[in-house]
Write a protein that holds these residues in place. Structure first.
Motif, PDB file in Angstrom:
ATOM      1  N   GLU A 133       0.835  -1.211   0.000  1.00 63.09           N
ATOM      2  CA  GLU A 133       0.000   0.000   0.000  1.00 63.09           C
ATOM      3  C   GLU A 133       0.869   1.260   0.000  1.00 63.09           C
ATOM      4  O   GLU A 133       0.500   2.264  -0.604  1.00 63.09           O
ATOM      5  CB  GLU A 133      -0.934  -0.001   1.219  1.00 63.09           C
ATOM      6  N   HIS A 136       2.128   1.792  -3.513  1.00 61.96           N
ATOM      7  CA  HIS A 136       1.089   2.254  -4.436  1.00 61.96           C
ATOM      8  C   HIS A 136       0.308   3.461  -3.934  1.00 61.96           C
ATOM      9  O   HIS A 136      -0.706   3.828  -4.526  1.00 61.96           O
ATOM     10  CB  HIS A 136       0.136   1.103  -4.769  1.00 61.96           C
ATOM     11  N   GLU A 139      -2.139   6.591  -5.679  1.00 60.76           N
ATOM     12  CA  GLU A 139      -3.038   6.172  -6.753  1.00 60.76           C
ATOM     13  C   GLU A 139      -4.492   6.246  -6.274  1.00 60.76           C
ATOM     14  O   GLU A 139      -5.300   6.954  -6.842  1.00 60.76           O
ATOM     15  CB  GLU A 139      -2.688   4.756  -7.222  1.00 60.76           C
ATOM     16  N   THR A 140      -4.807   5.495  -5.205  1.00 62.04           N
ATOM     17  CA  THR A 140      -6.181   5.567  -4.700  1.00 62.04           C
ATOM     18  C   THR A 140      -6.268   6.144  -3.298  1.00 62.04           C
ATOM     19  O   THR A 140      -7.302   6.630  -2.893  1.00 62.04           O
ATOM     20  CB  THR A 140      -6.834   4.168  -4.681  1.00 62.04           C
ATOM     21  N   ARG A 141      -5.175   6.036  -2.539  1.00 59.21           N
ATOM     22  CA  ARG A 141      -5.212   6.664  -1.215  1.00 59.21           C
ATOM     23  C   ARG A 141      -3.865   7.279  -0.883  1.00 59.21           C
ATOM     24  O   ARG A 141      -2.852   6.951  -1.489  1.00 59.21           O
ATOM     25  CB  ARG A 141      -5.661   5.682  -0.137  1.00 59.21           C
ATOM     26  N   THR A 142      -3.897   8.178   0.090  1.00 62.70           N
ATOM     27  CA  THR A 142      -2.684   8.936   0.403  1.00 62.70           C
ATOM     28  C   THR A 142      -1.782   8.152   1.352  1.00 62.70           C
ATOM     29  O   THR A 142      -2.203   7.200   2.009  1.00 62.70           O
ATOM     30  CB  THR A 142      -3.054  10.259   1.097  1.00 62.70           C
ATOM     31  N   LYS A 223      -8.003  -6.064   3.602  1.00 63.42           N
ATOM     32  CA  LYS A 223      -8.915  -4.945   3.334  1.00 63.42           C
ATOM     33  C   LYS A 223      -8.748  -3.789   4.312  1.00 63.42           C
ATOM     34  O   LYS A 223      -9.404  -2.755   4.170  1.00 63.42           O
ATOM     35  CB  LYS A 223     -10.361  -5.446   3.376  1.00 63.42           C
ATOM     36  N   LYS A 226      -8.080  -0.485   2.866  1.00 60.73           N
ATOM     37  CA  LYS A 226      -8.934  -0.074   1.754  1.00 60.73           C
ATOM     38  C   LYS A 226     -10.158   0.706   2.221  1.00 60.73           C
ATOM     39  O   LYS A 226     -11.190   0.137   2.516  1.00 60.73           O
ATOM     40  CB  LYS A 226      -9.357  -1.300   0.935  1.00 60.73           C
ATOM     41  N   SER A 228     -11.744   5.114   1.912  1.00 59.58           N
ATOM     42  CA  SER A 228     -11.398   6.459   1.459  1.00 59.58           C
ATOM     43  C   SER A 228     -12.048   7.472   2.390  1.00 59.58           C
ATOM     44  O   SER A 228     -13.168   7.274   2.859  1.00 59.58           O
ATOM     45  CB  SER A 228     -11.819   6.670   0.007  1.00 59.58           C
ATOM     46  N   GLU A 234      -9.425  12.621   7.164  1.00 59.40           N
ATOM     47  CA  GLU A 234      -8.078  12.047   7.094  1.00 59.40           C
ATOM     48  C   GLU A 234      -7.169  12.678   8.143  1.00 59.40           C
ATOM     49  O   GLU A 234      -6.383  12.007   8.805  1.00 59.40           O
ATOM     50  CB  GLU A 234      -7.490  12.248   5.702  1.00 59.40           C
TER      51      GLU A 234
END
Ligand SMILES: [Zn+2]
Length: 262
Positions: A133, A136, A139-142, A223, A226, A228, A234
């Motif tokens: 994570e 990556h 891409e989808t999360r900070t 998971k 995973k 958002s 955040e």
């Protein structure tokens, strides 16, 4: 082997979480394993360009290690790479975060006893997911969300699980006026039940924050990263997770201070 005493061969799946150079060609590596916690092993010749240990002895390499154990000392006999996270090294912020994770598991994992008895999750698997994570992130999360998930879920794995199921007093899962997290008591209290005089330190959770916290704590390992969250949630989640982890483990981490300075 040069004859004499032969050691015992043992095999572990593990991730290199530390590395110290010895001389020109060899190094000590700290391998995170589920069976023995952190195992320190000598990797002879690992720095030679034609060494079959070159990639497995690299920081954050995930491999099956065959070790020779002799009088409590381990030597890497051979290794078969499963996954390399070396690309983390190309991004200074990601590298700093992964180094903090490595320091955290090194400090909190005992090398003598079988660890994490309070948890059925594999620490090696968790660490691999955290590195994945981190690699990556963006891409989808900070990176901040990855960090928060690591801190909170690892706290759970160390036996410091907060009770996030429902209000500790009335048992309601949610409350129109909001839910408070009591970090020092590791529990939730709804706004209707909160007694401002007695509850001490508390945070009124944004509903997104509570949703993310429940996801991190209750999901299967794969998971738990995973989810958002918006910017405000955040920020709140980041503060709660870091404070909770540092308070429970009673530690400070130089790698965390470095990461925060970037
Ligand atoms: Zn309540």
């Amino acid at each position: 082997m040069t004859g004499g005493e032969r050691g015992l061969l043992v095999t572990y799946d593990g991730i290199v979480v530390g590395r110290r150079e010895i001389g020109e060609n060899s190094c000590f590596i700290d391998i995170l394993t589920d069976e023995q916690g952190i195992v320190e092993a000598t990797a002879h010749g690992a720095k030679k360009i034609n060494s079959n240990l070159l990639s497995s002895a690299a920081l954050f390499s995930y491999s099956t290690f065959c070790l020779n154990k002799n009088k409590m000392r381990y030597t890497v006999n051979s290794a078969k790479p499963k996954f390399g996270f070396h690309e983390i090294g190309t991004d200074i912020e990601k590298l700093a975060l992964a180094s903090y994770f490595a320091q955290a598991v090194k400090f909190c994992t005992s090398s003598e006893q079988n660890q994490l008895e309070s948890s059925r999750d594999s620490l090696v698997r968790f660490f691999a997911v955290a590195l994945y994570e981190t690699l990556h992130a963006g891409e989808t999360r900070t990176l901040a969300a990855v960090k928060a998930a690591f801190e909170l879920r690892y706290s759970v794995m160390l036996g410091f699980s907060p009770n996030l199921v429902a209000c500790h007093n009335c048992g309601h899962y949610d409350c129109e006026r909001g839910m408070y997290f009591l970090p020092r008591k590791a529990k939730l209290v709804c706004a209707d039940c909160l007694n401002p005089e007695f509850e001490g330190e508390r945070v009124l959770l944004l509903s997104e924050t509570l949703f993310a916290m429940r996801n991190i704590v209750f999901s299967p390992l794969e998971k738990c990263f995973k989810f958002s969250v918006g910017e405000r949630a955040e920020q709140q989640l980041s503060q709660i997770a870091e404070d909770y982890f540092l308070y429970r483990t009673e530690r400070t981490f130089t790698a965390l201070e470095y990461y925060k300075k970037l």
